[in-house]
Design a protein around this motif. Structure first.
Motif, PDB file in Angstrom:
ATOM      1  N   ASN A  66       0.824  -1.219   0.000  1.00 27.86           N
ATOM      2  CA  ASN A  66       0.000   0.000   0.000  1.00 27.86           C
ATOM      3  C   ASN A  66       0.856   1.267   0.000  1.00 27.86           C
ATOM      4  OD1 ASN A  66      -2.343  -1.483  -0.037  1.00 27.86           O
ATOM      5  ND2 ASN A  66      -2.697  -1.364   2.181  1.00 27.86           N
ATOM      6  N   GLN A  67       1.948   1.233   0.738  1.00 27.56           N
ATOM      7  CA  GLN A  67       2.851   2.389   0.758  1.00 27.56           C
ATOM      8  C   GLN A  67       3.521   2.576  -0.599  1.00 27.56           C
ATOM      9  OE1 GLN A  67       5.578   1.755   3.994  1.00 27.56           O
ATOM     10  NE2 GLN A  67       4.055   2.217   5.571  1.00 27.56           N
ATOM     11  N   LEU A  68       3.924   1.485  -1.225  1.00 26.43           N
ATOM     12  CA  LEU A  68       4.559   1.558  -2.542  1.00 26.43           C
ATOM     13  C   LEU A  68       3.589   2.110  -3.584  1.00 26.43           C
ATOM     14  CD1 LEU A  68       6.424  -1.876  -2.438  1.00 26.43           C
ATOM     15  CD2 LEU A  68       7.486   0.388  -2.304  1.00 26.43           C
ATOM     16  N   VAL A  69       2.324   1.680  -3.501  1.00 26.04           N
ATOM     17  CA  VAL A  69       1.301   2.197  -4.420  1.00 26.04           C
ATOM     18  C   VAL A  69       1.181   3.703  -4.287  1.00 26.04           C
ATOM     19  CG1 VAL A  69      -1.175   2.226  -4.919  1.00 26.04           C
ATOM     20  CG2 VAL A  69      -0.007   0.044  -4.539  1.00 26.04           C
ATOM     21  N   ARG A  70       1.110   4.179  -3.040  1.00 25.28           N
ATOM     22  CA  ARG A  70       0.970   5.627  -2.815  1.00 25.28           C
ATOM     23  C   ARG A  70       2.219   6.392  -3.256  1.00 25.28           C
ATOM     24  NH1 ARG A  70      -1.388   3.767   2.063  1.00 25.28           N
ATOM     25  NH2 ARG A  70       0.558   4.154   3.183  1.00 25.28           N
ATOM     26  N   GLU A  71       3.394   5.822  -2.989  1.00 29.01           N
ATOM     27  CA  GLU A  71       4.629   6.544  -3.264  1.00 29.01           C
ATOM     28  C   GLU A  71       4.945   6.638  -4.744  1.00 29.01           C
ATOM     29  OE1 GLU A  71       9.365   6.460  -1.940  1.00 29.01           O
ATOM     30  OE2 GLU A  71       7.941   5.029  -1.063  1.00 29.01           O
ATOM     31  N   SER A  89      -0.091   0.436  -9.438  1.00 27.30           N
ATOM     32  CA  SER A  89      -1.078  -0.377  -8.738  1.00 27.30           C
ATOM     33  C   SER A  89      -0.441  -1.569  -8.024  1.00 27.30           C
ATOM     34  CB  SER A  89      -2.151  -0.870  -9.716  1.00 27.30           C
ATOM     35  OG  SER A  89      -1.571  -1.724 -10.684  1.00 27.30           O
ATOM     36  N   SER A  90      -1.231  -2.245  -7.215  1.00 26.55           N
ATOM     37  CA  SER A  90      -0.695  -3.280  -6.333  1.00 26.55           C
ATOM     38  C   SER A  90      -0.226  -4.540  -7.068  1.00 26.55           C
ATOM     39  CB  SER A  90      -1.749  -3.664  -5.286  1.00 26.55           C
ATOM     40  OG  SER A  90      -2.911  -4.168  -5.910  1.00 26.55           O
ATOM     41  N   VAL A  91      -0.888  -4.902  -8.179  1.00 24.09           N
ATOM     42  CA  VAL A  91      -0.551  -6.160  -8.855  1.00 24.09           C
ATOM     43  C   VAL A  91       0.915  -6.209  -9.305  1.00 24.09           C
ATOM     44  CG1 VAL A  91      -1.042  -7.630 -10.850  1.00 24.09           C
ATOM     45  CG2 VAL A  91      -2.927  -6.631  -9.546  1.00 24.09           C
ATOM     46  N   PRO A  92       1.452  -5.166  -9.969  1.00 20.41           N
ATOM     47  CA  PRO A  92       2.873  -5.213 -10.341  1.00 20.41           C
ATOM     48  C   PRO A  92       3.811  -5.327  -9.147  1.00 20.41           C
ATOM     49  CG  PRO A  92       1.744  -3.508 -11.595  1.00 20.41           C
ATOM     50  CD  PRO A  92       0.794  -3.971 -10.534  1.00 20.41           C
ATOM     51  N   TRP A  93       3.454  -4.702  -8.022  1.00 21.37           N
ATOM     52  CA  TRP A  93       4.302  -4.793  -6.834  1.00 21.37           C
ATOM     53  C   TRP A  93       4.329  -6.226  -6.305  1.00 21.37           C
ATOM     54  CZ3 TRP A  93       7.507  -1.100  -6.561  1.00 21.37           C
ATOM     55  CH2 TRP A  93       7.136   0.217  -6.848  1.00 21.37           C
ATOM     56  N   ARG A  94       3.157  -6.897  -6.320  1.00 21.09           N
ATOM     57  CA  ARG A  94       3.116  -8.292  -5.859  1.00 21.09           C
ATOM     58  C   ARG A  94       3.975  -9.181  -6.757  1.00 21.09           C
ATOM     59  NH1 ARG A  94      -2.473  -6.982  -4.922  1.00 21.09           N
ATOM     60  NH2 ARG A  94      -2.876  -6.901  -2.671  1.00 21.09           N
ATOM     61  N   GLU A  95       3.880  -8.968  -8.068  1.00 17.90           N
ATOM     62  CA  GLU A  95       4.696  -9.741  -8.998  1.00 17.90           C
ATOM     63  C   GLU A  95       6.183  -9.486  -8.745  1.00 17.90           C
ATOM     64  OE1 GLU A  95       3.514  -8.781 -12.952  1.00 17.90           O
ATOM     65  OE2 GLU A  95       1.461  -9.522 -12.714  1.00 17.90           O
ATOM     66  N   SER A  96       6.520  -8.231  -8.494  1.00 15.71           N
ATOM     67  CA  SER A  96       7.919  -7.866  -8.270  1.00 15.71           C
ATOM     68  C   SER A  96       8.457  -8.498  -6.996  1.00 15.71           C
ATOM     69  CB  SER A  96       8.062  -6.344  -8.197  1.00 15.71           C
ATOM     70  OG  SER A  96       7.679  -5.749  -9.412  1.00 15.71           O
ATOM     71  N   LEU A  97       7.650  -8.514  -5.951  1.00 15.38           N
ATOM     72  CA  LEU A  97       8.094  -9.105  -4.690  1.00 15.38           C
ATOM     73  C   LEU A  97       8.319 -10.605  -4.833  1.00 15.38           C
ATOM     74  CD1 LEU A  97       5.836  -7.143  -2.177  1.00 15.38           C
ATOM     75  CD2 LEU A  97       8.306  -6.905  -2.496  1.00 15.38           C
ATOM     76  N   ARG A  98       7.457 -11.274  -5.599  1.00 21.09           N
ATOM     77  CA  ARG A  98       7.667 -12.710  -5.829  1.00 21.09           C
ATOM     78  C   ARG A  98       8.965 -12.943  -6.610  1.00 21.09           C
ATOM     79  NH1 ARG A  98       1.874 -12.843  -6.428  1.00 21.09           N
ATOM     80  NH2 ARG A  98       2.069 -12.531  -8.690  1.00 21.09           N
TER      81      ARG A  98
END
Length: 224
Positions: free
Chosen positions: A30-35, A39-48
Motif C-alpha cells: 500500500n505504501q509503494l502504491v501511494r509513493e 497499482s498493487s498487482v505489479p508490486w506483488r509480482e515484483s516481490l515474488r
C-alpha cells in the motif's frame, strides 16, 4: 516500453542495492502504491520475483522483508561468482583489447591507493569494476548479466556481513596483476579460468580461516 511490473521490480531492486531499503526493511504494498503511483498487482509480482532471486523474504503474517545477509551468504555468493566469473573471464580474454587491459591495470592501481588510504568501500567498488571489466567481453549476454547480478548481491551483503581477513586485500592486488598478465600472454583459457576462480576462492578461504581464529563473542559482535 517498460511494463509496470518491470518498472516496479527495477525500483525495488535499485532501492535495495543502494541501501534505501536496508536489511530487514518491510516492503508494504500500500505504501509503494501511494509513493510511486503503480497499482498493487505489479508490486506483488515484483516481490515474488525478488523473493525468487534471493533479495526478499516473504514472511507469513509479517509481509515482505529485505533479506538480512550473513557471512555464510557472502561466502556462498563469492563461491558462485568464482565459478561463473572465472568462466566468463576465460571467454572474455581473447576479446580483451589493449585499452581494456590498460583500464584493468589502472583500476588495480587505484585499488592500491584506496587500500593505502584505508578506504575499504572504494576498494570494494573498484574490485567489482575490475572483475566485471574482465568478464565483459564473454560474448554471452546472459552470463555477463549473471556475473553483474552476483556482484550486485555481494555489494548488499558487504554492508551487513562480516567479511574481513587481514592481508587478503594486498594479496589480491598481486593476483590481479597475474591475471592480467595471463590474458595479455594469450594463455590457455582453462589456465585463465582456473586463475580467476582460485583468486576468488582464496578470499573465501582467508575469511573462513580468520573467522575460525576469532573468539565466538568477537564474531557475533561483527555480525551485529
Amino acid at each position: 516500453m517498460q511494463s509496470k511490473a518491470e518498472k516496479s521490480f527495477q525500483i525495488l531492486k535499485e532501492r535495495i542495492m543502494d541501501g534505501t531499503y536496508g536489511p530487514g526493511h518491510r516492503l508494504v504494498i500500500n505504501q509503494l502504491v501511494r509513493e510511486y503511483g503503480i497499482s498493487s498487482v505489479p508490486w506483488r509480482e515484483s516481490l515474488r520475483r525478488l523473493e525468487a532471486e534471493g533479495w526478499v523474504e516473504i514472511v507469513p503474517n509479517v509481509g515482505a522483508l529485505v533479506r538480512t545477509f550473513d557471512t555464510d551468504a557472502w561466502q556462498q555468493g563469492l563461491s558462485l561468482l568464482a565459478r561463473i566469473g572465472g568462466y566468463a573471464t576465460a571467454l572474455s580474454a581473447p576479446r580483451m583489447t589493449g585499452d581494456d587491459l590498460e583500464r584493468a591495470r589502472l583500476l588495480n592501481r587505484r585499488m592500491g591507493e584506496a587500500l593505502a588510504a584505508f578506504d575499504p568501500a572504494r576498494f570494494g567498488r573498484l574490485n567489482r569494476e575490475f572483475h566485471e571489466l574482465l568478464a565483459s567481453r564473454a560474448g554471452d549476454d546472459r552470463l555477463v548479466a549473471m556475473v553483474h547480478n552476483e556482484w550486485a548481491r555481494l555489494e548488499v551483503i558487504r554492508k551487513s556481513a562480516f567479511w574481513y581477513a587481514p592481508g587478503r586485500a594486498e594479496a589480491s592486488l598481486a593476483e590481479h596483476d597475474e591475471l592480467i598478465a595471463l590474458i595479455e600472454a594469450e594463455a590457455d583459457p582453462e589456465a585463465i579460468e582456473t586463475a580467476a576462480r582460485r583468486h576468488e576462492m582464496r578470499t573465501v578461504e582467508a575469511v573462513t580461516e580468520y573467522e575460525a581464529q576469532l573468539p565466538v563473542d568477537a564474531v557475533a559482535d561483527d555480525h551485529g
